[in-house]
Scaffold this active site. Structure first.
Site, mmCIF file in Angstrom:
data_model
loop_
_atom_site.group_PDB
_atom_site.id
_atom_site.type_symbol
_atom_site.label_atom_id
_atom_site.label_comp_id
_atom_site.label_asym_id
_atom_site.label_seq_id
_atom_site.Cartn_x
_atom_site.Cartn_y
_atom_site.Cartn_z
ATOM 1 N N ASP A 112 18.000 56.268 88.577
ATOM 2 C CA ASP A 112 16.648 55.823 88.910
ATOM 3 C C ASP A 112 15.646 56.957 89.104
ATOM 4 O O ASP A 112 14.472 56.708 89.371
ATOM 5 C CB ASP A 112 16.689 54.950 90.182
ATOM 6 C CG ASP A 112 17.376 55.658 91.360
ATOM 7 O OD1 ASP A 112 17.359 56.901 91.431
ATOM 8 O OD2 ASP A 112 17.933 54.946 92.224
ATOM 9 N N HIS A 127 25.288 60.306 85.636
ATOM 10 C CA HIS A 127 25.185 59.190 84.687
ATOM 11 C C HIS A 127 23.831 59.156 84.001
ATOM 12 O O HIS A 127 23.414 58.117 83.493
ATOM 13 C CB HIS A 127 25.451 57.858 85.398
ATOM 14 C CG HIS A 127 26.861 57.712 85.862
ATOM 15 N ND1 HIS A 127 27.257 56.834 86.846
ATOM 16 C CD2 HIS A 127 27.997 58.338 85.465
ATOM 17 C CE1 HIS A 127 28.568 56.937 87.042
ATOM 18 N NE2 HIS A 127 29.032 57.846 86.227
ATOM 19 N N CYS A 135 19.964 63.554 73.262
ATOM 20 C CA CYS A 135 20.626 63.643 71.966
ATOM 21 C C CYS A 135 22.133 63.695 72.217
ATOM 22 O O CYS A 135 22.604 64.564 72.955
ATOM 23 C CB CYS A 135 20.156 64.891 71.225
ATOM 24 S SG CYS A 135 21.090 65.181 69.723
ATOM 25 N N CYS A 165 17.834 68.852 66.513
ATOM 26 C CA CYS A 165 18.867 68.745 65.474
ATOM 27 C C CYS A 165 18.769 67.473 64.640
ATOM 28 O O CYS A 165 19.651 67.200 63.824
ATOM 29 C CB CYS A 165 20.257 68.869 66.110
ATOM 30 S SG CYS A 165 20.720 67.430 67.081
ATOM 31 N N GLY A 202 26.375 56.456 100.090
ATOM 32 C CA GLY A 202 26.034 55.239 99.344
ATOM 33 C C GLY A 202 26.759 55.059 98.034
ATOM 34 O O GLY A 202 26.153 54.626 97.057
ATOM 35 N N SER A 204 30.524 53.427 96.349
ATOM 36 C CA SER A 204 31.823 52.778 96.560
ATOM 37 C C SER A 204 32.940 53.672 96.027
ATOM 38 O O SER A 204 34.112 53.396 96.256
ATOM 39 C CB SER A 204 31.858 51.430 95.843
ATOM 40 O OG SER A 204 31.750 51.617 94.450
ATOM 41 N N ASN A 229 28.068 55.348 104.561
ATOM 42 C CA ASN A 229 28.105 54.146 103.725
ATOM 43 C C ASN A 229 28.042 52.893 104.604
ATOM 44 O O ASN A 229 28.483 52.906 105.750
ATOM 45 C CB ASN A 229 29.392 54.130 102.884
ATOM 46 C CG ASN A 229 29.205 53.367 101.573
ATOM 47 O OD1 ASN A 229 28.578 53.857 100.651
ATOM 48 N ND2 ASN A 229 29.724 52.154 101.494
ATOM 49 N N ALA A 230 27.526 51.815 104.015
ATOM 50 C CA ALA A 230 27.396 50.562 104.770
ATOM 51 C C ALA A 230 28.745 49.954 105.115
ATOM 52 O O ALA A 230 28.851 49.157 106.043
ATOM 53 C CB ALA A 230 26.560 49.567 103.965
ATOM 54 N N GLU A 231 29.764 50.314 104.318
ATOM 55 C CA GLU A 231 31.097 49.713 104.534
ATOM 56 C C GLU A 231 32.150 50.765 104.198
ATOM 57 O O GLU A 231 31.871 51.725 103.470
ATOM 58 C CB GLU A 231 31.263 48.485 103.623
ATOM 59 C CG GLU A 231 31.049 48.839 102.153
ATOM 60 C CD GLU A 231 31.036 47.648 101.194
ATOM 61 O OE1 GLU A 231 31.294 46.524 101.628
ATOM 62 O OE2 GLU A 231 30.775 47.877 100.005
HETATM 63 P P1 NAD Z 1 28.245 50.736 94.018
HETATM 64 O O1 NAD Z 1 27.315 49.595 93.787
HETATM 65 O O2 NAD Z 1 29.605 50.644 93.433
HETATM 66 O O3 NAD Z 1 28.416 51.015 95.590
HETATM 67 C C1 NAD Z 1 27.317 51.183 96.455
HETATM 68 C C2 NAD Z 1 27.849 51.362 97.859
HETATM 69 O O4 NAD Z 1 26.754 51.642 98.720
HETATM 70 C C3 NAD Z 1 28.539 50.110 98.415
HETATM 71 O O5 NAD Z 1 29.718 50.502 99.087
HETATM 72 C C4 NAD Z 1 27.501 49.529 99.381
HETATM 73 O O6 NAD Z 1 28.088 48.847 100.459
HETATM 74 C C5 NAD Z 1 26.809 50.793 99.853
HETATM 75 N N1 NAD Z 1 25.417 50.591 100.292
HETATM 76 C C6 NAD Z 1 24.492 49.741 99.812
HETATM 77 N N2 NAD Z 1 23.321 49.908 100.444
HETATM 78 C C7 NAD Z 1 23.525 50.882 101.364
HETATM 79 C C8 NAD Z 1 22.688 51.518 102.325
HETATM 80 N N3 NAD Z 1 21.401 51.192 102.488
HETATM 81 N N4 NAD Z 1 23.221 52.485 103.102
HETATM 82 C C9 NAD Z 1 24.524 52.850 102.958
HETATM 83 N N5 NAD Z 1 25.354 52.287 102.068
HETATM 84 C C10 NAD Z 1 24.865 51.325 101.269
HETATM 85 O O7 NAD Z 1 27.464 52.014 93.534
HETATM 86 P P2 NAD Z 1 28.036 53.326 92.899
HETATM 87 O O8 NAD Z 1 29.248 53.760 93.633
HETATM 88 O O9 NAD Z 1 26.871 54.261 92.795
HETATM 89 O O10 NAD Z 1 28.469 52.886 91.442
HETATM 90 C C11 NAD Z 1 27.603 52.069 90.644
HETATM 91 C C12 NAD Z 1 27.275 52.624 89.264
HETATM 92 O O11 NAD Z 1 26.137 51.917 88.778
HETATM 93 C C13 NAD Z 1 26.879 54.053 89.294
HETATM 94 O O12 NAD Z 1 27.586 54.648 88.301
HETATM 95 C C14 NAD Z 1 25.380 54.095 88.956
HETATM 96 O O13 NAD Z 1 25.172 54.849 87.788
HETATM 97 C C15 NAD Z 1 24.990 52.701 88.580
HETATM 98 N N6 NAD Z 1 23.892 52.146 89.392
HETATM 99 C C16 NAD Z 1 22.793 52.899 89.634
HETATM 100 C C17 NAD Z 1 21.764 52.387 90.378
HETATM 101 C C18 NAD Z 1 20.568 53.255 90.647
HETATM 102 O O14 NAD Z 1 20.286 54.164 89.867
HETATM 103 N N7 NAD Z 1 19.841 53.041 91.754
HETATM 104 C C19 NAD Z 1 21.845 51.097 90.906
HETATM 105 C C20 NAD Z 1 22.990 50.333 90.614
HETATM 106 C C21 NAD Z 1 23.997 50.879 89.861
#
Ligand code: NAD
Length: 267
Positions: A112, A127, A135, A165, A202, A204, A229-231
């Site tokens: 983002d 990512h 490219c 390229c 933040g 998983s 992390n939230a969980e």
């Molecule tokens: P995930 O969705 O697998 O996990 C997110 C984790 O953050 C969860 O455990 C959730 O409980 C926790 N969480 C959510 N809100 C929170 C907060 N306010 N404070 C603390 N913890 C919080 O995300 P991931 O591990 O980043 O994997 C998802 C994939 O998807 C990544 O590879 C990413 O590239 C992509 N993705 C990116 C975006 C973005 O750019 N914002 C959004 C969604 C997914």
């Protein structure tokens, strides 16, 4: 929680090479849904995940068709428009730590661009980023504004091509099944091999190869690994992290940074 915030601040002040790893959870307070949290995109709509797996094979099969689909709005976009999203207190806290000379790098899975908008400079977008094109042949990134997509389409000159390229360009975002760009992967592994503290916020930690980074650090020994992390996550459950500060990154990270400032003054 206060005890854990104090513990994290002291560990951070004692570190000599701290890095941060972030995931979708740091951006939920900016209004962007995560994928696997309780209100995540995949949690609520598993079919969206299946669709996301199709994008990279579609690009490699037919880049022109892939671009036509993107430009026509037919392509499925699980996150929707991110144009108006702004960095939150969690992103800014990491920038503060970087400015203090403590945080040496931020490695994010997020696409983002909010860390960049907040001002992180030593940033590795594992990512990729929605605000760039890449490219696949030489890894050069471009600002999409360099290209006039309407004109390219009218003149039947899609896909846009690399100015270095001449190979087809795609979004910099790394899709399912697509290799992590070698330049970013190498730098990220190097950071995981060098750090003595990893602040993970933040995520998983379910997506590989990103999820290898904390494991690489843990195997080295002597690296403090702190989760916000939230969980609880796999890293918590498998004992990869030393401890978890459970709650919102937008509240906990600034609280840690405030204490880091205080601890540094006292020491
Ligand atoms: P995930 O969705 O697998 O996990 C997110 C984790 O953050 C969860 O455990 C959730 O409980 C926790 N969480 C959510 N809100 C929170 C907060 N306010 N404070 C603390 N913890 C919080 O995300 P991931 O591990 O980043 O994997 C998802 C994939 O998807 C990544 O590879 C990413 O590239 C992509 N993705 C990116 C975006 C973005 O750019 N914002 C959004 C969604 C997914």
């Amino acid at each position: 929680m206060v005890d854990l915030i104090e513990r994290a601040a002291r560990d951070i002040v004692r570190s000599s090479y701290a890095i941060a790893l972030t995931g979708a959870g740091i951006s939920t307070e900016s209004g962007i849904a995560d994928f696997r949290g309780p209100s995540g995109v995949w949690t609520k709509n598993p079919e969206a995940e299946a669709q996301a797996y199709r994008s990279y094979p579609e690009f490699t099969r037919d880049p022109k068709r892939w671009w036509e689909k993107q430009l026509s709005g037919q392509a499925h976009d699980p996150l929707g428009s991110l144009e108006h999203a702004r960095p939150n207190a969690g992103h800014h806290a990491l920038v503060d730590l970087e400015k203090m000379g403590i945080l040496k790098a931020t490695i994010t899975q997020n696409i983002d661009a909010l860390h960049e908008k907040a001002g992180s400079t030593h940033l590795l977008e594992f990512h990729g980023s929605r605000s760039k094109l890449r490219c696949l042949s030489c890894n050069t990134r471009f600002n999409p504004n360099v290209f006039d997509f309407q004109k390219l389409q009218q003149e039947d000159r899609l896909p846009p091509r690399c100015l270095e390229c001449n190979q087809p360009l795609k979004s910099d975002v790394v899709y399912f099944g697509e290799p992590i760009p070698a330049d970013v992967a190498e730098k990220s592994y190097a950071e995981a091999l060098q750090c003595d503290l990893m602040l993970i916020a933040g995520t998983s930690a379910a997506v590989y190869p990103f999820a290898n980074l904390p494991r690489i650090a843990r195997e080295r020994g002597g690296v403090k690994i702190i989760e916000v992390n939230a969980e609880p996550t796999l890293l918590t459950k498998e004992g990869i992290s030393d401890y978890l500060l459970q709650g919102k990154t937008g509240e906990i990270l600034p609280a840690i940074v405030d204490l880091v400032r205080e601890v540094r003054v006292v020491n």
